[in-house]
Scaffold this motif. Structure first.
Motif, short mmCIF file in Angstrom:
data_model
loop_
_atom_site.label_atom_id
_atom_site.label_comp_id
_atom_site.label_asym_id
_atom_site.label_seq_id
_atom_site.Cartn_x
_atom_site.Cartn_y
_atom_site.Cartn_z
N PHE A 184 -18.85 13.62 -18.78
CA PHE A 184 -17.96 13.40 -19.92
C PHE A 184 -16.60 12.87 -19.46
N PRO A 185 -15.96 12.05 -20.29
CA PRO A 185 -14.66 11.47 -19.91
C PRO A 185 -13.54 12.50 -19.82
N TRP A 186 -13.71 13.64 -20.46
CA TRP A 186 -12.67 14.68 -20.43
C TRP A 186 -12.83 15.64 -19.23
N TYR A 187 -13.77 15.37 -18.35
CA TYR A 187 -14.10 16.30 -17.26
C TYR A 187 -12.89 16.64 -16.39
N VAL A 188 -12.17 15.64 -15.95
CA VAL A 188 -11.02 15.88 -15.07
C VAL A 188 -9.94 16.67 -15.80
N ASP A 189 -9.68 16.31 -17.05
CA ASP A 189 -8.68 17.07 -17.81
C ASP A 189 -9.10 18.52 -17.98
N TRP A 190 -10.39 18.75 -18.21
CA TRP A 190 -10.89 20.13 -18.33
C TRP A 190 -10.68 20.90 -17.03
N GLU A 191 -11.01 20.27 -15.92
CA GLU A 191 -10.88 20.94 -14.62
C GLU A 191 -9.41 21.23 -14.30
N GLU A 192 -8.52 20.35 -14.71
CA GLU A 192 -7.09 20.52 -14.44
C GLU A 192 -6.38 21.31 -15.53
N ARG A 193 -7.12 21.77 -16.52
CA ARG A 193 -6.57 22.52 -17.65
C ARG A 193 -5.50 21.72 -18.40
N ARG A 194 -5.79 20.45 -18.60
CA ARG A 194 -4.91 19.59 -19.39
C ARG A 194 -5.50 19.40 -20.79
N TYR A 195 -4.64 19.31 -21.75
CA TYR A 195 -5.07 19.15 -23.14
C TYR A 195 -5.84 17.85 -23.31
N ASN A 196 -6.99 17.96 -23.97
CA ASN A 196 -7.80 16.79 -24.28
C ASN A 196 -8.57 17.10 -25.56
N LYS A 197 -8.25 16.40 -26.62
CA LYS A 197 -8.85 16.70 -27.92
C LYS A 197 -10.36 16.46 -27.92
N GLN A 198 -10.81 15.49 -27.13
CA GLN A 198 -12.26 15.25 -27.05
C GLN A 198 -12.98 16.48 -26.49
N PHE A 199 -12.36 17.12 -25.52
CA PHE A 199 -12.96 18.33 -24.96
C PHE A 199 -13.03 19.44 -26.01
N LEU A 200 -11.96 19.61 -26.79
CA LEU A 200 -11.96 20.62 -27.83
C LEU A 200 -13.02 20.33 -28.89
N SER A 201 -13.20 19.07 -29.20
CA SER A 201 -14.26 18.70 -30.16
C SER A 201 -15.62 19.07 -29.60
N TYR A 202 -15.78 18.88 -28.30
CA TYR A 202 -17.04 19.24 -27.65
C TYR A 202 -17.27 20.75 -27.76
N LEU A 203 -16.23 21.53 -27.51
CA LEU A 203 -16.37 22.98 -27.56
C LEU A 203 -16.73 23.48 -28.95
N PHE A 204 -16.09 22.95 -29.97
CA PHE A 204 -16.22 23.53 -31.30
C PHE A 204 -17.20 22.81 -32.22
N GLU A 205 -17.65 21.63 -31.82
CA GLU A 205 -18.49 20.84 -32.73
C GLU A 205 -19.79 20.35 -32.11
N SER A 206 -19.89 20.35 -30.77
CA SER A 206 -21.05 19.75 -30.11
C SER A 206 -22.28 20.66 -30.16
N GLU A 207 -23.42 20.08 -30.55
CA GLU A 207 -24.69 20.80 -30.51
C GLU A 207 -25.14 21.02 -29.07
N ASP A 208 -24.78 20.08 -28.20
CA ASP A 208 -25.12 20.22 -26.78
C ASP A 208 -24.47 21.47 -26.20
N TYR A 209 -23.21 21.71 -26.55
CA TYR A 209 -22.52 22.89 -26.04
C TYR A 209 -23.10 24.17 -26.65
N LYS A 210 -23.51 24.13 -27.90
CA LYS A 210 -24.12 25.30 -28.53
C LYS A 210 -25.42 25.70 -27.82
N LYS A 211 -26.16 24.73 -27.36
CA LYS A 211 -27.38 25.03 -26.61
C LYS A 211 -27.04 25.74 -25.30
N LYS A 212 -25.98 25.24 -24.66
CA LYS A 212 -25.55 25.90 -23.41
C LYS A 212 -25.10 27.32 -23.70
N LEU A 213 -24.39 27.52 -24.80
CA LEU A 213 -23.93 28.85 -25.17
C LEU A 213 -25.12 29.79 -25.42
#
Length: 249
Positions: A184-213
């Motif tokens: 994912f393009p937000w990977y580096v921002d996630w690892e560095e704990r930098r704000y990235n709205k795409q990452f937040l959308s992945y957390l709260f809206e992605s079906e892929d993430y729900k499967k992982k959960l």
């Protein structure tokens, strides 16, 4: 004739002396043997006493470590349940969209629900110094007429293996999830704990993430948490048995 009687008398006297000497010698031997047996008995008693005292000190070590492990497990259970609740809220879509919209670069690092729940895990382990000492002692002297060492061995051997298995499974699962995040393009921002709205959308809206959960919930909340709770139940039963042995005369 008189000479013959004298010889007979002397022989009888000699035989009497010999018999007395043999009786005396046998008596001395018996006394020596009794002395040796008493010494051996005292030595055995002292050794058994030392073994009992050492065994009691090992029980104290096991007890101390078990108390420490139960305190740690209590905190782990709280954290597992909190994590399980966060995961369930995400699966149920209970994250408030207004709260999601209020997250920005300023408050992102303080957002507790903005971290990934599937890329971190707690390692479960036990303090085993006392348990290992008990195993060594049992090997060296053999602990008889006492079922407690067997109970301790059953508890520790079971949970050491179970926790090791849990840790391995969840560690591999976590590594797989992190590896998947790399695409994912937000990977580096996630690892560095930098704000990235795409990452937040992945957390709260992605079906892929729900499967992982959902998968993470199975291995961490259902399996790992259950085993820690089971350990707590076993420890609560074992601790009074240890206390009884420690306080016995």
């Amino acid at each position: 004739m008189i000479k013959i009687f004298r010889n007979i008398r002397q022989n009888l006297l000699s035989e009497g002396k010999t018999n007395n000497y043999l009786k005396y010698a046998i008596g001395e031997i018996i006394l020596v043997v009794i002395g040796i047996l008493i010494a051996l008995q005292i030595n055995t008693w002292n050794q058994n006493r030392q073994n009992e005292n050492y065994l009691k000190s090992v029980y104290k070590q096991v007890h101390t470590e078990l108390v420490s492990d139960t305190l740690k497990a209590t905190q782990e259970i709280v954290e597992f349940k909190q994590k399980g609740e966060r995961i369930q809220n995400l699966l149920d879509g209970k994250i408030n969209s207004i709260a999601f919209d209020t997250i920005n670069e300023t408050n992102y690092k303080d957002c507790k629900i903005c971290g990934s729940e599937v890329t971190a895990f707690r390692v479960n382990s036990l303090n085993t110094k006392g348990y290992q000492l008990l195993k060594t002692l049992n090997t060296e002297i053999g602990i008889k007429n006492d079922s407690l060492p067997q109970i301790i061995d059953e508890v520790y051997s079971f949970f050491i293996d179970r926790f090791k298995s849990d840790n391995s499974v969840v560690s591999n699962l976590t590594a797989e999830n992190i590896k998947d995040f790399e695409r994912f393009p937000w990977y580096v921002d996630w690892e560095e704990r930098r704000y990235n709205k795409q990452f937040l959308s992945y957390l709260f809206e992605s079906e892929d993430y729900k499967k992982k959960l959902a998968t993470y919930k199975i291995y961490v909340i259902k399996n790992q948490l259950r085993n820690v709770e089971y350990f707590m139940e076993s420890a609560r039963q074992l601790l009074p048995l240890l206390t009884k042995q420690i306080e016995s005369e």
